[in-house]
Design an enzyme around this catalytic site. Structure first.
Site, PDB file in Angstrom:
ATOM      1  N   CYS A   1      65.081 101.303  71.408  1.00  0.00           N
ATOM      2  CA  CYS A   1      67.008 102.239  71.458  1.00  0.00           C
ATOM      3  C   CYS A   1      67.182 103.568  69.915  1.00  0.00           C
ATOM      4  O   CYS A   1      67.361 104.408  70.270  1.00  0.00           O
ATOM      5  CB  CYS A   1      67.807 101.164  70.345  1.00  0.00           C
ATOM      6  SG  CYS A   1      68.193 100.372  72.297  1.00  0.00           S
TER       7      CYS A   1
ATOM      8  N   GLU B   1      76.395  97.977  74.402  1.00  0.00           N
ATOM      9  CA  GLU B   1      75.966  96.207  73.648  1.00  0.00           C
ATOM     10  C   GLU B   1      74.983  96.652  72.281  1.00  0.00           C
ATOM     11  O   GLU B   1      74.525  97.715  72.240  1.00  0.00           O
ATOM     12  CB  GLU B   1      74.867  95.877  74.419  1.00  0.00           C
ATOM     13  CG  GLU B   1      74.272  95.044  73.926  1.00  0.00           C
ATOM     14  CD  GLU B   1      75.192  93.351  74.166  1.00  0.00           C
ATOM     15  OE1 GLU B   1      75.635  93.698  74.866  1.00  0.00           O
ATOM     16  OE2 GLU B   1      74.973  93.116  73.081  1.00  0.00           O
TER      17      GLU B   1
ATOM     18  N   ASN C   1      73.852 102.759  65.809  1.00  0.00           N
ATOM     19  CA  ASN C   1      71.767 102.222  66.189  1.00  0.00           C
ATOM     20  C   ASN C   1      71.700 103.931  64.328  1.00  0.00           C
ATOM     21  O   ASN C   1      70.871 103.984  64.091  1.00  0.00           O
ATOM     22  CB  ASN C   1      71.521 103.435  66.960  1.00  0.00           C
ATOM     23  CG  ASN C   1      71.871 101.608  67.923  1.00  0.00           C
ATOM     24  OD1 ASN C   1      71.346 100.864  67.504  1.00  0.00           O
ATOM     25  ND2 ASN C   1      70.770 102.325  68.858  1.00  0.00           N
TER      26      ASN C   1
ATOM     27  N   GLY D   1      61.384 101.725  64.865  1.00  0.00           N
ATOM     28  CA  GLY D   1      61.209 102.813  66.097  1.00  0.00           C
ATOM     29  C   GLY D   1      61.853 101.890  67.069  1.00  0.00           C
ATOM     30  O   GLY D   1      62.685 101.906  66.921  1.00  0.00           O
TER      31      GLY D   1
ATOM     32  N   ASP E   1      67.413  94.201  90.547  1.00  0.00           N
ATOM     33  CA  ASP E   1      66.164  95.462  89.640  1.00  0.00           C
ATOM     34  C   ASP E   1      65.642  96.322  90.870  1.00  0.00           C
ATOM     35  O   ASP E   1      66.115  95.457  92.226  1.00  0.00           O
ATOM     36  CB  ASP E   1      66.041  94.378  88.852  1.00  0.00           C
ATOM     37  CG  ASP E   1      65.012  95.740  87.713  1.00  0.00           C
ATOM     38  OD1 ASP E   1      65.381  95.559  87.070  1.00  0.00           O
ATOM     39  OD2 ASP E   1      64.684  96.707  87.752  1.00  0.00           O
TER      40      ASP E   1
ATOM     41  N   GLY F   1      58.795  99.665  55.563  1.00  0.00           N
ATOM     42  CA  GLY F   1      58.140  99.916  56.579  1.00  0.00           C
ATOM     43  C   GLY F   1      57.178 100.725  56.735  1.00  0.00           C
ATOM     44  O   GLY F   1      57.222 101.633  56.101  1.00  0.00           O
TER      45      GLY F   1
ATOM     46  N   ARG G   1      57.877  99.971  73.413  1.00  0.00           N
ATOM     47  CA  ARG G   1      57.979 101.145  72.946  1.00  0.00           C
ATOM     48  C   ARG G   1      58.387 102.334  71.858  1.00  0.00           C
ATOM     49  O   ARG G   1      59.261 101.084  71.225  1.00  0.00           O
ATOM     50  CB  ARG G   1      59.452 101.217  73.641  1.00  0.00           C
ATOM     51  CG  ARG G   1      59.721 100.785  75.179  1.00  0.00           C
ATOM     52  CD  ARG G   1      61.037 100.904  76.427  1.00  0.00           C
ATOM     53  NE  ARG G   1      61.278  99.802  76.194  1.00  0.00           N
ATOM     54  CZ  ARG G   1      62.408  99.311  76.613  1.00  0.00           C
ATOM     55  NH1 ARG G   1      63.216  99.813  77.522  1.00  0.00           N
ATOM     56  NH2 ARG G   1      63.282  98.181  76.260  1.00  0.00           N
TER      57      ARG G   1
ATOM     58  N   THR H   1      73.323 102.198  76.795  1.00  0.00           N
ATOM     59  CA  THR H   1      73.503 103.961  75.694  1.00  0.00           C
ATOM     60  C   THR H   1      74.157 104.639  76.072  1.00  0.00           C
ATOM     61  O   THR H   1      73.060 105.224  76.645  1.00  0.00           O
ATOM     62  CB  THR H   1      73.322 103.695  74.533  1.00  0.00           C
ATOM     63  OG1 THR H   1      72.553 101.807  74.384  1.00  0.00           O
ATOM     64  CG2 THR H   1      72.982 104.088  73.534  1.00  0.00           C
TER      65      THR H   1
ATOM     66  N   LEU I   1      67.346  96.227  55.007  1.00  0.00           N
ATOM     67  CA  LEU I   1      66.555  97.045  53.066  1.00  0.00           C
ATOM     68  C   LEU I   1      65.051  96.218  53.085  1.00  0.00           C
ATOM     69  O   LEU I   1      64.576  96.769  51.968  1.00  0.00           O
ATOM     70  CB  LEU I   1      67.507  96.066  51.989  1.00  0.00           C
ATOM     71  CG  LEU I   1      69.112  96.796  51.699  1.00  0.00           C
ATOM     72  CD1 LEU I   1      69.644  95.956  50.290  1.00  0.00           C
ATOM     73  CD2 LEU I   1      68.957  98.317  51.747  1.00  0.00           C
TER      74      LEU I   1
END
Ligand SMILES: NC(=O)c1ccc[n+]([C@@H]2O[C@H](COP(=O)([O-])OP(=O)(O)OC[C@H]3O[C@@H](n4cnc5c(N)ncnc54)[C@H](O)[C@@H]3O)[C@@H](O)[C@H]2O)c1
Length: 426
Positions: free
Chosen positions: A257, A148, A205, A254, A32, A250, A325, A123, A247
């Site tokens: 991703c 992934e 996604n 968010g 990193d 909420g 995030r 991604t 299902l």
């Protein structure tokens, strides 16, 4: 056959990938550019909250199969595989920003041994395999897509027990080499071309985001017609074509991703000449959901937020992660503060102030957040919230009002204690 892997980018995906591949017997070095992160990992500490990861990292380091470095050149010099796990954030026009990906490929390109396989786990939009090839600047390397699908909060489990492993490659031998890394992983493994592999990730996604927006839209309808969304979802979920996962109504979806990937898919579709209007609705419903929940809290507070003390339970985008995030909870808290509310918030993973909304007072236990509050808003589905002492909560608040944006608490128990209770879709 055990292999030598360099993982470039040691975040949620990279650290999990590195730890899990070493668990599978490979020798992994995680790289990193964040020196503080690598220093922490070298001291045996884990920079993120991810169940099971700390033990896995410790065991693999002790076994000599996992190490951490900031030295990219040294890490890739002897690597048979280089996994790119760097961020692909949202660009200003909604497209995926490939700056990190290109920079990482340019860095490793000159140092990889001939015949090494560069695997893209970030991604990325269709065509990125070619982008990486160009950035590497070499013709003796292979570039393969291996998206992934892990979920934060169960990343280790998901990596080692995925629903599927997808490999996108135009070169069969490179695909087989990547497939061999997953020996021991009990999952269907599919090999396809890079464009299809890249599309599978985005389309999956965006589909999940669509499912959640649909659920929240049905929940809004349930409120309008007097149906109970939890029962409706239960009844729908018995249909195997629909499935009973994802299902739950909420506060909106968010995380790091879904928002960026849904927008990136929309962008790449327009670029390719297809106007993916469905995704506009998916995104609109989600933004409306943040406003709906804020509206419920405002109504519960008596029609105005000005000067009202609101308790918030949960700040992360979902339970079992420390990731905030694009968290719906933070989106809603921001709206509450903008409306003039005094917010005291508790989240099991947040111990310092909230840089995103510094006006929020972060408490170190759930009851302290409720002190003097007129409304309690439950915004993240942390399991521990279900087991808190409601009598203690009632004794702490100035008014007994709860907006449960996750339908998490036992409504009967809440009502028995005299709370006014508002959920989603009931
Ligand atoms: N987080 C998830 O749940 C998830 C799941 C599936 C796929 N993804 C995708 O995986 C990718 C990474 O996501 P993440 O959540 O792990 O991101 P992250 O921000 O947690 O980690 C990325 C890491 O890469 C490092 N980095 C950036 N440039 C680098 C370079 N040139 N060399 C070495 N390190 C570098 C950063 O310092 C950071 O530590 C993204 O494309 C994301 O969309 C994420």
């Amino acid at each position: 056959m055990d292999s030598t892997i360099a993982v470039i980018g040691t975040g949620y995906v990279g650290l999990t990938t590195g730890a899990c591949f070493s668990r599978l017997g490979h020798t992994v070095v995680c790289v990193d550019i964040d020196e503080a992160k690598i220093a922490l990992l070298r001291q045996g500490e884990i920079p993120i909250h991810e169940p099971g990861l700390e033990e896995l990292v410790r065991d693999s380091v002790q076994a000599g199969r996992l190490s951490f470095t900031t030295d990219v050149e040294g890490a890739v010099r002897g690597a048979e595989f280089a996994y790119l796990c760097v961020p692909t954030p949202q660009g200003s026009d909604g497209s995926a920003d490939l700056t990190y990906l290109v920079a990482a490929a340019e860095q490793i390109g000159p140092h990889l041994p001939s015949e090494a396989v560069v695997v893209n786990k970030s991604t990325v939009p269709v065509g990125s395999t070619r982008t990486v090839e160009q950035a590497l600047g070499r013709t003796d390397l292979f570039v393969v897509s291996n998206p992934e699908f892990l979920r934060e909060g169960s990343a280790v489990h998901d990596f080692l027990n995925p629903d599927r492993v997808v490999i996108g490659s135009d070169d069969q031998s490179a695909a087989i080499r990547v497939a061999s890394l997953y020996i021991g992983v009990p999952a269907p493994l599919m090999v396809t071309d890079p464009a299809s592999a890249e599309t599978i990730k985005y389309a999956s996604n965006a589909f999940l985001a669509m499912k959640l927006s649909y659920v929240n839209a049905v929940a809004a309808l349930c409120e309008a017609v007097g149906a109970d969304a939890d029962d409706v979802m239960l009844g729908m979920g018995y249909d195997s074509r629909i499935g009973n996962k994802f299902l739950r109504p909420g506060p909106g979806w968010g995380g790091s991703c879904f928002p960026k990937d849904t927008k990136a898919l929309h962008f790449l579709s327009s670029q390719a000449g297809y106007s993916f209007d469905l995704l506009d609705a998916v995104l609109d419903i989600n933004h409306a959901q943040f406003d709906r929940v804020t509206g419920k809290i405002t109504a519960m507070a008596g029609g105005t937020l000005e000067g009202v003390r609101i308790a918030v339970w949960g700040l992360t985008f979902k339970a079992n992660t420390d990731d905030r995030r694009d968290s719906p909870a933070v989106e809603i808290v921001r709206r509450l503060v903008d409306g003039g509310a005094q917010v005291r918030a508790y989240d099991p993973t947040v111990r310092t102030e909230l840089p995103e909304v510094p006006e929020v007072v972060v408490t170190d236990d759930a009851y302290a957040a409720c002190e003097g509050a007129s409304v309690l808003a439950v915004l993240t589905e942390w399991d521990e919230f279900k087991w808190l002492d409601l009598d203690k909560v009632a004794a702490t608040m100035s008014e007994l009002r709860i907006v449960d944006a996750r339908n998490l608490l036992d409504r009967g128990a809440v009502l028995r204690r005299g709370f006014v209770h508002e959920g989603i879709g009931r």
